[in-house]
Design an enzyme around this catalytic site. Structure first.
Site, PDB file in Angstrom:
ATOM      1  CD  GLU A  43       4.350   1.145   3.990  1.00  0.00           C
ATOM      2  OE1 GLU A  43       4.079   1.029   3.820  1.00  0.00           O
ATOM      3  OE2 GLU A  43       5.976   1.066   4.327  1.00  0.00           O
ATOM      4  CB  CYS A  65      11.532   1.127  11.774  1.00  0.00           C
ATOM      5  SG  CYS A  65      10.723   2.602  10.422  1.00  0.00           S
ATOM      6  CG  ASN A 124       6.975   3.062  15.256  1.00  0.00           C
ATOM      7  OD1 ASN A 124       5.925   2.926  14.449  1.00  0.00           O
ATOM      8  ND2 ASN A 124       7.622   3.428  14.575  1.00  0.00           N
ATOM      9  CD  GLU A 152       9.317  -1.064   4.011  1.00  0.00           C
ATOM     10  OE1 GLU A 152      10.284  -0.454   5.025  1.00  0.00           O
ATOM     11  OE2 GLU A 152       9.131  -0.928   3.188  1.00  0.00           O
TER      12      GLU A 152
HETATM   13  C1  UN1 Z   1       9.847   8.934   9.745  1.00  0.00           C
HETATM   14  O1  UN1 Z   1      11.383   8.638  10.125  1.00  0.00           O
HETATM   15  O2  UN1 Z   1       9.807   9.461   9.248  1.00  0.00           O
HETATM   16  O3  UN1 Z   1       8.536   2.362  11.936  1.00  0.00           O
HETATM   17  C2  UN1 Z   1       9.193   7.524   9.354  1.00  0.00           C
HETATM   18  C3  UN1 Z   1       9.117   3.631  11.350  1.00  0.00           C
HETATM   19  C4  UN1 Z   1       8.441   4.240   9.690  1.00  0.00           C
HETATM   20  C5  UN1 Z   1       8.091   5.552   9.750  1.00  0.00           C
HETATM   21  C6  UN1 Z   1       9.628   6.618  10.227  1.00  0.00           C
HETATM   22  N1  UN1 Z   1       8.305   3.308   8.958  1.00  0.00           N
HETATM   23  O4  UN1 Z   1       9.542   3.997  12.132  1.00  0.00           O
END
Ligand code: UN1
Length: 479
Positions: free
Chosen positions: A459, A282, A150, A248
């Site tokens: 992170e 996420c 993503n 994550e």
């Molecule tokens: C964001 O919301 O700017 O995989 C980053 C993901 C997260 C990154 C989101 N690790 O959606």
């Protein structure tokens, strides 16, 4: 296949054992290219090369690393339009968001270029006379990086940049769905002078390449972003090999809208959080927890705003939301739309439609009258779907927000300082947003969550050192 895109192992572009096709989810007739799928032997070659290359690279000191990261940042910026176009084509994010993500990758490299020179330690007095103690941060060695589809530019950047800044070597395995952006980043890192073996790219399936990384004895640590199921499996295997892990995973992020919220702030925040990037974040707001006094007005305005969103080809300048990234993801989203109905929600939108090109186009969906114990309120969907849960008070809103297996990002829209403060303190999440979307984070501050969302050190920002270094305590006696 003549113009196949290859893996980078020990500074050499290498084929894998077969090629995979990369197709555009906005237009399935658009074949982006063929990409090498690596094997366990490729991971082994990369791990050996990385181990061999580290001593000479570390001997050059932190300035060499800082300068390398800075050159990479500049080059990513210079090529942002081209890389962004690739990202939009292979992932389906609309072009402006894709280019912005690439620029964010450049900012991350630049930030960690600075961090390479700021690695600091402590000098602590000993309890024994004439003994000095220093505490220093040292690299971990060879790190396996497993990244999701993503954010094909930003997430590889926020793992590769700190890993290199702090003196590690890496093997990057990008998601199978988006090898093109990772391959462009790899080419830049290589061409800007990263020594052979210090950065390796091994594309291919998680079951082969990811598995080999997690089990390789020379790989000392794994940083992973992806699903909870895969994260759990990685944690189990990593424990076996005593590898350090940073995971994550998912989210089921709440956005609370209180009676005193400003709808001019709350509605755009929810549209952005729930639907931008096709809900494939996420950090997406998938539970909208709305107080009864504002509920109907909020739902009316949100429904209108949601239905006005233009879904279409990621490269069409008119589109605000691109397609779903894959056939499997689309099927999953549609199953959840059907489940929402079966669980008793009133569903608005969520249907697929035919565009001028054959792609995975789905209208954003709102699940009304949801309860927090429904599966659509508990399981991460990872699509353009949000459930609206009605509550009567702030206390109930906070309790519902926290009643989840996840804890990544939690938001509140309110004009009350008291409630904003109580929410910031009470939210069981790694990130709290007041009058802001739950998604869309800065690149220089810690990112991560609690409970089932994250495992291991945070992170990003200077906190990234906690994962990407290990601590050495040295004692010396002056005699
Ligand atoms: C964001 O919301 O700017 O995989 C980053 C993901 C997260 C990154 C989101 N690790 O959606």
């Amino acid at each position: 296949m003549t113009n196949a895109h290859l893996n980078l192992i020990d500074g050499i572009w290498m084929p894998g054992d077969h090629l995979t096709e990369n197709r555009n989810p906005s237009d399935l007739s658009d074949l982006i290219g063929h990409y090498a799928a690596g094997t366990a032997a490729d991971v082994d070659r990369a791990a050996q090369a990385a181990t061999g290359a580290l001593p000479a690279w570390l001997a050059k000191g932190p300035l060499a690393r800082a300068e390398l990261l800075d050159r990479i940042a500049r080059r990513i910026d210079a090529e942002a339009e081209v890389i962004g176009r690739m990202l939009a084509r292979e992932e389906g994010k609309i072009l402006p968001e894709a280019v912005a993500e690439v620029r964010r990758a450049a900012q991350i490299f630049r930030f960690f270029g600075g961090e390479a020179l700021r690695i600091a330690g402590d000098a602590i007095a000993s309890v024994r006379p004439d003994v000095d103690i220093t505490v220093t941060r040292e690299p971990l060695g060879v790190i396996g990086l497993i990244t999701p589809w993503n954010f094909p530019a930003a997430i590889p950047a926020w793992k590769v940049a700190p890993a290199l800044a702090f003196g590690n070597a890496v093997i990057l395995k990008p998601a199978d769905l988006v090898p093109g952006t990772a391959q462009m980043l790899a080419r830049i890192i290589h061409e800007e002078g990263c020594p052979a073996g210090i950065f390796n790219l091994v594309m291919g399936p998680g079951s082969v390449v990811g598995h080999a990384l997690v089990h390789h004895p020379l790989v000392t640590a794994i940083s992973f972003t992806g699903s909870v199921t895969t994260g759990r499996a990685i944690a189990r295997s990593a424990a076996e090999g005593m590898k350090k892990v940073q995971l994550e995973m998912g989210g089921k992020n709440p956005m609370v809208v209180l009676d005193d919220a400003d709808l001019d702030i709350a509605v755009p925040a929810c549209v952005n959080g729930a639907y931008f990037s096709t809900g494939q974040r996420c950090t997406a707001s998938s539970r909208l927890i709305v107080q009864s006094g504002i509920h109907d007005a909020f739902v009316a305005r949100l429904t209108g705003a949601m239905q006005d969103l233009r879904v279409g080809h990621a490269l069409d300048g008119d589109s605000q939301i691109g397609p779903v990234a894959s056939a499997a993801q689309l099927q999953g989203n549609l199953d959840y739309v059907a489940l929402a109905r079966a669980e008793g929600c009133e569903v608005i939108g969520g249907d697929t439609f035919d565009g001028p090109t054959e792609g995975f186009f789905q209208r954003p969906a709102l699940f009304l009258n949801a309860r927090n114990d429904m599966r659509v309120s508990r399981e991460e969907i990872f699509g353009p779907c949000a459930a609206v849960i009605r509550v009567d008070s702030f206390d109930e809103a906070l309790a519902v927000a926290n009643d989840t297996d996840f804890g990544l990002s939690a938001g509140i829209c309110t004009a009350s300082l008291k409630h904003a403060r109580a929410f910031r303190q009470g939210a069981k999440a790694g990130m709290v947003m007041v009058n802001l979307p739950t998604a869309g984070v800065d690149f220089h501050v810690p990112f991560g969550g609690t409970k089932g969302s994250s495992h291991g050190p945070r992170e990003q920002g200077r906190y990234a050192a906690e994962f990407f270094t290990t601590i050495k305590t040295s004692y010396s006696f002056a005699g």
